[in-house]
Enzyme design. Structure first.
Site, PDB file in Angstrom:
ATOM      1  N   ASP A  97     -51.585 -92.438 -84.513  1.00  0.00           N
ATOM      2  CA  ASP A  97     -51.846 -93.093 -84.965  1.00  0.00           C
ATOM      3  C   ASP A  97     -53.173 -94.217 -85.656  1.00  0.00           C
ATOM      4  O   ASP A  97     -54.104 -94.295 -84.651  1.00  0.00           O
ATOM      5  CB  ASP A  97     -51.137 -95.235 -84.230  1.00  0.00           C
ATOM      6  CG  ASP A  97     -52.370 -94.541 -82.462  1.00  0.00           C
ATOM      7  OD1 ASP A  97     -52.642 -93.090 -82.107  1.00  0.00           O
ATOM      8  OD2 ASP A  97     -52.401 -95.607 -82.134  1.00  0.00           O
ATOM      9  N   GLU A 122     -63.962 -87.068 -80.224  1.00  0.00           N
ATOM     10  CA  GLU A 122     -62.405 -86.825 -79.992  1.00  0.00           C
ATOM     11  C   GLU A 122     -61.748 -86.118 -81.353  1.00  0.00           C
ATOM     12  O   GLU A 122     -60.948 -85.810 -81.021  1.00  0.00           O
ATOM     13  CB  GLU A 122     -62.040 -88.240 -79.737  1.00  0.00           C
ATOM     14  CG  GLU A 122     -61.640 -88.888 -81.020  1.00  0.00           C
ATOM     15  CD  GLU A 122     -61.151 -90.460 -81.901  1.00  0.00           C
ATOM     16  OE1 GLU A 122     -60.096 -90.978 -80.041  1.00  0.00           O
ATOM     17  OE2 GLU A 122     -60.844 -90.347 -83.160  1.00  0.00           O
TER      18      GLU A 122
END
Length: 442
Positions: A219, A397
């Site tokens: 997402d 990340e």
């Protein structure tokens, strides 16, 4: 609480040291990771407010700040690194907590918060169980885990099935939450969907698609054209194929010989359907839009899940590798989607390199004998992590394939990350050093 920063990461640049970049950098980052694992361990055995209690200590993705709960697919890649780093007990605790959540809810939630109970995430629990079993050899534990895994599989086969026999992502979000997803999705994509002329029904459908995309873990991304529920994703179905093959192996190991052929037949049916609906004339597999009976035009790193699972035949795998690497591989890593003229700036697209896709690419390429390609991609990821760690003292990340630095993140402030960034780094280092063997399901 501030993120842990290795003393060496701060001192070496001041001393003007310039050791061999990858070897010294690997030592530097591995030391940081080993010293940081315990800082991301949490233990909350009882439910409290929104946090779901778990029976064993578990890891969270970040030392501090955001992401302070157990997540699903993040934890799989973390466990891979933990096991490779000699922390098998902690990895097993994570897996046992996920099995507990499946037993409690009938599926593995996105994370251990009540607000995540409307959806799951990409299924990796069977692979995590396999990793722990290979480390422990505990067949009694495996037999208990298999019953729970079959319950999770039933969730995907009942709640996430499509008319063509392949699976999709969705959610059980109610109308109020669906509307929240419209706002959240718009904010993260830089659009105001509530004031662009959509009807109430169209807004509800858009919110449901955004909720499904949250379940995909990607997402947000360009693969599904903001209609995630209408697609059969190649990575989801590759993972479920892998479940079916693993279940056949687990059944044989636990003495249930009668179940073996049934699971192998289920896997073969899925392989045939994936080839029928997702494989295009250019040799690349694409997500399939079962509503409109066409394939997504977006080339994505989800294809590497197919290679990890062993879905393509040797000839099809060769065509896929030769066609997809030129579209996704760049100087500093592997982009999750090819460059394209997309209507929004997606974080799950070029120029971002996400660690889980790197791991799947390395494992999948190695499985089919593309060792040079696998080693090259692993080395690019390792170098990006090392270079960024030297500059920032932390792991992130995702990374940028153009610069090798921390990835772009227009959708939200990018957090420092231990979790899957560390797990994939450890596995990539072990692979490059020749100390790991890619597990190949029969």
């Amino acid at each position: 609480m501030k993120p842990i920063i290795s003393t060496l990461a701060l001192v070496l640049p001041l001393l003007g040291c310039n050791p061999a970049p990858r070897e010294a950098g690997t030592t530097l980052v591995r030391e940081f990771i080993r010293n940081s694992w315990d800082a991301v361990v949490r233990f909350n055995p009882n439910d409290s407010l929104t946090l779901i209690g778990l029976p064993y200590p578990y890891t969270v993705p970040c030392v501090a700040g955001t992401f302070q709960e157990l997540y699903y697919w993040d934890t799989y890649f973390t466990c891979e690194g933990l096991a490779a780093d000699g922390r098998t007990e902690l990895a097993k605790n994570n897996v046992d907590d996920m099995l507990y959540l499946v037993d409690r809810f009938g599926y593995m939630p996105n994370g251990s918060r009540t607000w995540y109970l409307n959806r799951s995430q990409p299924p990796y629990l069977a692979m995590a169980v396999d990793r722990i079993f290979r480390a422990t050899g505990d067949r009694e534990w495996l037999a208990r885990a298999l019953g729970t895994l079959e319950r999770e599989y039933a969730f995907w086969m009942t709640e996430r099935m499509t008319p063509i026999g392949l699976n999709r992502y969705s959610s059980s979000a109610d109308e109020a939450l669906v509307r929240e997803f419209v706002v959240t999705g718009g904010r993260r994509l830089g659009a105001d969907f509530t004031n662009c002329g959509l009807s109430e029904e169209e807004l509800s459908r858009l919110g449901a698609h955004f909720a499904a995309e949250a379940e995909s873990g990607w997402d947000f991304n360009p693969r599904f054209d903001r209609r995630c529920e209408d697609f059969c994703p190649i990575d989801l179905n590759a993972n479920l194929y892998r479940y079916e093959r693993l279940f056949a192996r687990f059944a044989a190991l636990t003495g249930d010989d009668a179940a073996v052929e049934g699971w192998l037949a289920a896997a073969e049916r899925r392989r045939v359907l994936i080839d029928r609906y997702c494989l295009a004339a250019d040799g690349i597999y694409y997500d399939y839009d079962f509503r409109r009976a066409c394939r997504s035009p977006v080339v994505s790193g989800a294809v590497f899940n197919l290679l990890c699972a062993g879905v393509p035949s040797g000839e099809k795998a060769e065509r896929l590798v030769r066609a997809v690497l030129p579209r996704l591989e760049f100087e500093h890593g592997l982009a999750v989607c090819a460059e394209g003229d997309y209507p929004y700036v997606y974080q799950w697209s070029y120029p971002n390199c996400w660690p889980p896709i790197v791991h799947m690419a390395v494992c999948g390429l190695e499985r089919y004998g593309y060792r040079d390609e696998a080693r090259r991609i692993a080395a690019k990821y390792v170098d990006a992590v090392i270079g960024t760690f030297r500059r920032t003292g932390n792991l992130w990340e995702k990374y940028d394939v153009r610069t090798g630095g921390a990835g772009t993140s227009e959708e939200y402030e990018m957090p420092p990350m231990l979790g899957w960034s560390a797990g994939v780094f450890v596995c990539a280092c072990e692979y490059l050093a020749g100390r790991s063997e890619i597990e190949k399901e029969p």
